[in-house]
Design a protein around this motif. Structure first.
Motif, PDB file in Angstrom:
ATOM      1  N   LEU A  93     -24.618  73.937  52.663  1.00 40.20           N
ATOM      2  CA  LEU A  93     -25.240  73.464  53.689  1.00 40.20           C
ATOM      3  C   LEU A  93     -26.749  74.002  53.571  1.00 40.20           C
ATOM      4  CD1 LEU A  93     -23.162  73.084  56.721  1.00 40.20           C
ATOM      5  CD2 LEU A  93     -24.576  71.447  56.051  1.00 40.20           C
ATOM      6  N   LEU A  94     -26.892  75.404  53.395  1.00 45.54           N
ATOM      7  CA  LEU A  94     -28.273  76.016  53.252  1.00 45.54           C
ATOM      8  C   LEU A  94     -29.005  75.528  52.079  1.00 45.54           C
ATOM      9  CD1 LEU A  94     -29.872  78.370  54.348  1.00 45.54           C
ATOM     10  CD2 LEU A  94     -28.604  79.870  52.892  1.00 45.54           C
ATOM     11  N   ALA A  95     -28.254  75.314  51.102  1.00 39.74           N
ATOM     12  CA  ALA A  95     -28.998  74.705  49.747  1.00 39.74           C
ATOM     13  C   ALA A  95     -29.768  73.482  50.064  1.00 39.74           C
ATOM     14  CB  ALA A  95     -28.111  74.748  48.556  1.00 39.74           C
ATOM     15  N   ILE A  96     -28.773  72.608  50.995  1.00 39.53           N
ATOM     16  CA  ILE A  96     -29.438  71.074  51.118  1.00 39.53           C
ATOM     17  C   ILE A  96     -30.481  71.195  52.189  1.00 39.53           C
ATOM     18  CG2 ILE A  96     -28.806  69.037  52.262  1.00 39.53           C
ATOM     19  CD1 ILE A  96     -25.977  69.409  51.016  1.00 39.53           C
ATOM     20  N   GLU A  97     -30.134  72.107  53.090  1.00 41.62           N
ATOM     21  CA  GLU A  97     -31.321  72.238  54.151  1.00 41.62           C
ATOM     22  C   GLU A  97     -32.583  72.577  53.410  1.00 41.62           C
ATOM     23  OE1 GLU A  97     -28.736  73.317  58.303  1.00 41.62           O
ATOM     24  OE2 GLU A  97     -28.861  74.765  56.712  1.00 41.62           O
ATOM     25  N   THR A  98     -32.620  73.800  52.733  1.00 38.70           N
ATOM     26  CA  THR A  98     -33.745  74.235  52.151  1.00 38.70           C
ATOM     27  C   THR A  98     -34.350  73.361  51.216  1.00 38.70           C
ATOM     28  OG1 THR A  98     -32.727  76.582  51.972  1.00 38.70           O
ATOM     29  CG2 THR A  98     -34.630  75.974  50.603  1.00 38.70           C
ATOM     30  N   ALA A  99     -33.473  72.567  50.309  1.00 36.26           N
ATOM     31  CA  ALA A  99     -34.246  71.457  49.567  1.00 36.26           C
ATOM     32  C   ALA A  99     -34.621  70.308  50.579  1.00 36.26           C
ATOM     33  CB  ALA A  99     -32.959  70.801  48.683  1.00 36.26           C
ATOM     34  N   LEU A 100     -34.243  70.238  51.594  1.00 36.22           N
ATOM     35  CA  LEU A 100     -34.855  69.022  52.671  1.00 36.22           C
ATOM     36  C   LEU A 100     -36.117  69.435  52.880  1.00 36.22           C
ATOM     37  CD1 LEU A 100     -31.748  67.677  54.580  1.00 36.22           C
ATOM     38  CD2 LEU A 100     -33.323  66.418  52.910  1.00 36.22           C
ATOM     39  N   GLY A 101     -36.689  70.772  52.878  1.00 36.51           N
ATOM     40  CA  GLY A 101     -37.715  71.218  53.438  1.00 36.51           C
ATOM     41  C   GLY A 101     -37.908  72.001  54.829  1.00 36.51           C
ATOM     42  N   LEU A 102     -36.568  71.956  55.181  1.00 33.32           N
ATOM     43  CA  LEU A 102     -36.647  72.447  56.536  1.00 33.32           C
ATOM     44  C   LEU A 102     -36.923  73.880  56.520  1.00 33.32           C
ATOM     45  CD1 LEU A 102     -33.166  70.983  57.740  1.00 33.32           C
ATOM     46  CD2 LEU A 102     -35.486  70.032  57.991  1.00 33.32           C
ATOM     47  N   THR A 103     -37.541  74.316  57.796  1.00 39.50           N
ATOM     48  CA  THR A 103     -38.090  75.492  58.018  1.00 39.50           C
ATOM     49  C   THR A 103     -36.882  76.729  58.382  1.00 39.50           C
ATOM     50  OG1 THR A 103     -38.328  75.376  60.482  1.00 39.50           O
ATOM     51  CG2 THR A 103     -40.245  74.760  59.017  1.00 39.50           C
ATOM     52  N   ASP A 104     -37.019  77.782  57.961  1.00 42.20           N
ATOM     53  CA  ASP A 104     -35.916  78.863  58.250  1.00 42.20           C
ATOM     54  C   ASP A 104     -35.595  78.918  59.870  1.00 42.20           C
ATOM     55  OD1 ASP A 104     -36.001  79.713  55.675  1.00 42.20           O
ATOM     56  OD2 ASP A 104     -37.172  81.663  56.204  1.00 42.20           O
ATOM     57  N   ALA A 105     -36.569  78.457  60.477  1.00 41.85           N
ATOM     58  CA  ALA A 105     -36.202  78.507  62.195  1.00 41.85           C
ATOM     59  C   ALA A 105     -35.366  77.135  62.445  1.00 41.85           C
ATOM     60  CB  ALA A 105     -37.501  78.607  62.736  1.00 41.85           C
ATOM     61  N   ASP A 106     -35.767  76.099  61.960  1.00 41.47           N
ATOM     62  CA  ASP A 106     -34.824  74.887  62.249  1.00 41.47           C
ATOM     63  C   ASP A 106     -33.458  75.236  61.332  1.00 41.47           C
ATOM     64  OD1 ASP A 106     -36.837  73.777  63.518  1.00 41.47           O
ATOM     65  OD2 ASP A 106     -37.713  72.835  61.997  1.00 41.47           O
ATOM     66  N   ILE A 107     -33.381  75.770  60.261  1.00 39.20           N
ATOM     67  CA  ILE A 107     -32.260  75.850  59.733  1.00 39.20           C
ATOM     68  C   ILE A 107     -31.033  76.784  60.555  1.00 39.20           C
ATOM     69  CG2 ILE A 107     -30.844  77.154  57.638  1.00 39.20           C
ATOM     70  CD1 ILE A 107     -33.313  75.822  55.901  1.00 39.20           C
ATOM     71  N   ALA A 108     -31.661  77.876  60.881  1.00 44.95           N
ATOM     72  CA  ALA A 108     -31.023  78.788  62.051  1.00 44.95           C
ATOM     73  C   ALA A 108     -30.594  77.969  63.259  1.00 44.95           C
ATOM     74  CB  ALA A 108     -31.897  79.968  62.082  1.00 44.95           C
ATOM     75  N   ALA A 109     -31.632  77.049  63.685  1.00 46.79           N
ATOM     76  CA  ALA A 109     -31.060  76.379  65.121  1.00 46.79           C
ATOM     77  C   ALA A 109     -30.114  75.357  64.792  1.00 46.79           C
ATOM     78  CB  ALA A 109     -32.293  75.802  65.507  1.00 46.79           C
ATOM     79  N   ALA A 110     -29.990  74.680  63.633  1.00 49.67           N
ATOM     80  CA  ALA A 110     -28.953  73.717  63.497  1.00 49.67           C
ATOM     81  C   ALA A 110     -27.883  74.474  63.365  1.00 49.67           C
ATOM     82  CB  ALA A 110     -29.267  73.265  62.006  1.00 49.67           C
ATOM     83  N   ARG A 111     -27.757  75.512  62.718  1.00 51.13           N
ATOM     84  CA  ARG A 111     -26.461  76.356  62.366  1.00 51.13           C
ATOM     85  C   ARG A 111     -25.797  77.031  63.733  1.00 51.13           C
ATOM     86  NH1 ARG A 111     -24.516  81.801  60.973  1.00 51.13           N
ATOM     87  NH2 ARG A 111     -23.118  81.611  59.485  1.00 51.13           N
ATOM     88  N   GLN A 112     -26.680  77.328  64.878  1.00 49.94           N
ATOM     89  CA  GLN A 112     -26.664  78.043  65.864  1.00 49.94           C
ATOM     90  C   GLN A 112     -26.070  76.856  66.657  1.00 49.94           C
ATOM     91  OE1 GLN A 112     -29.604  79.873  67.929  1.00 49.94           O
ATOM     92  NE2 GLN A 112     -28.194  80.828  69.428  1.00 49.94           N
ATOM     93  N   LYS A 113     -26.435  75.648  66.800  1.00 46.90           N
ATOM     94  CA  LYS A 113     -26.110  74.856  67.639  1.00 46.90           C
ATOM     95  C   LYS A 113     -24.795  73.820  67.046  1.00 46.90           C
ATOM     96  CE  LYS A 113     -27.442  69.699  68.569  1.00 46.90           C
ATOM     97  NZ  LYS A 113     -28.396  68.884  68.397  1.00 46.90           N
ATOM     98  N   ALA A 114     -24.639  73.915  65.900  1.00 50.23           N
ATOM     99  CA  ALA A 114     -23.269  73.504  65.281  1.00 50.23           C
ATOM    100  C   ALA A 114     -22.013  74.542  65.761  1.00 50.23           C
ATOM    101  CB  ALA A 114     -23.383  73.441  63.869  1.00 50.23           C
ATOM    102  N   LEU A 115     -22.267  75.777  65.501  1.00 49.97           N
ATOM    103  CA  LEU A 115     -21.369  76.837  65.681  1.00 49.97           C
ATOM    104  C   LEU A 115     -21.064  76.888  67.120  1.00 49.97           C
ATOM    105  CD1 LEU A 115     -22.369  79.407  62.898  1.00 49.97           C
ATOM    106  CD2 LEU A 115     -20.358  77.562  63.048  1.00 49.97           C
ATOM    107  N   ALA A 116     -22.256  76.685  68.214  1.00 52.78           N
ATOM    108  CA  ALA A 116     -21.864  76.856  69.588  1.00 52.78           C
ATOM    109  C   ALA A 116     -20.790  75.693  70.056  1.00 52.78           C
ATOM    110  CB  ALA A 116     -23.129  76.717  70.389  1.00 52.78           C
ATOM    111  N   GLY A 117     -20.998  74.564  69.254  1.00 51.90           N
ATOM    112  CA  GLY A 117     -20.053  73.545  69.825  1.00 51.90           C
ATOM    113  C   GLY A 117     -18.889  73.596  69.222  1.00 51.90           C
ATOM    114  N   HIS A 118     -18.404  74.536  68.353  1.00 46.36           N
ATOM    115  CA  HIS A 118     -17.408  74.515  67.460  1.00 46.36           C
ATOM    116  C   HIS A 118     -16.305  75.491  68.024  1.00 46.36           C
ATOM    117  CE1 HIS A 118     -14.799  74.581  63.861  1.00 46.36           C
ATOM    118  NE2 HIS A 118     -14.792  75.948  63.989  1.00 46.36           N
TER     119      HIS A 118
END
Length: 145
Positions: A120-145
């Motif tokens: 996921l990190l490799a894909i998010e980075t390759a998609l050009g997402l910022t570190d802040a947006d990558i962290a936010a997506a991770r946090q959002k997903a894990l909060a709902g898990h």
């Protein structure tokens, strides 16, 4: 004489299609699900739902698209090439939403797997997402898990 013993094989016409944004997204979703080497029905179902919702497809159409994406993922280029297709065709806000969708696939089987998170990190980075947006997506997903 040898022709009968060793007939020539015909060329295989089942080459995977050239990736477009729809196929690139599907292949990346499949790649995330396969990262833990355990492709489960829950992940398949989540991929189908994402494809159906994203591209306004009926369930059977989404399943067929996923099957095509599975074949493409097995024979296709690496993550950066798929991500390049999406970066060229999809705006940033939609790519950020794709990260959320990919997290939902990674967590669909109920397990957090380091291999999936690395993919996921490799894909998010390759998609050009910022570190802040990558962290936010991770946090959002894990909060709902």
């Amino acid at each position: 004489m040898f022709e009968r013993l060793f007939p020539r094989r015909k060329a295989r016409p089942d080459q995977p299609p050239q990736p477009n944004p729809q196929l690139a997204l599907g292949a990346l979703l499949v790649r995330v699900a396969l990262a833990d080497r355990n492709y489960q029905a829950a992940e398949v179902g989540q991929i189908d739902r994402i494809l159906a919702d994203t591209f306004d497809l009926k369930p059977l159409e989404a399943a067929k698209l996923r099957a095509t994406c599975e074949a493409l993922e097995r024979h296709a280029p690496g993550t950066p090439e798929f991500a390049d297709i999406l970066r060229e065709e999809v705006d940033y806000a939609q790519r950020r939403a794709l990260a959320d969708a990919m997290w939902s696939v990674a967590l669909a089987d109920g397990d957090r797997d380091p291999g999936e998170e690395i993919q996921l990190l490799a894909i998010e980075t390759a998609l050009g997402l910022t570190d802040a947006d990558i962290a936010a997506a991770r946090q959002k997903a894990l909060a709902g898990h």
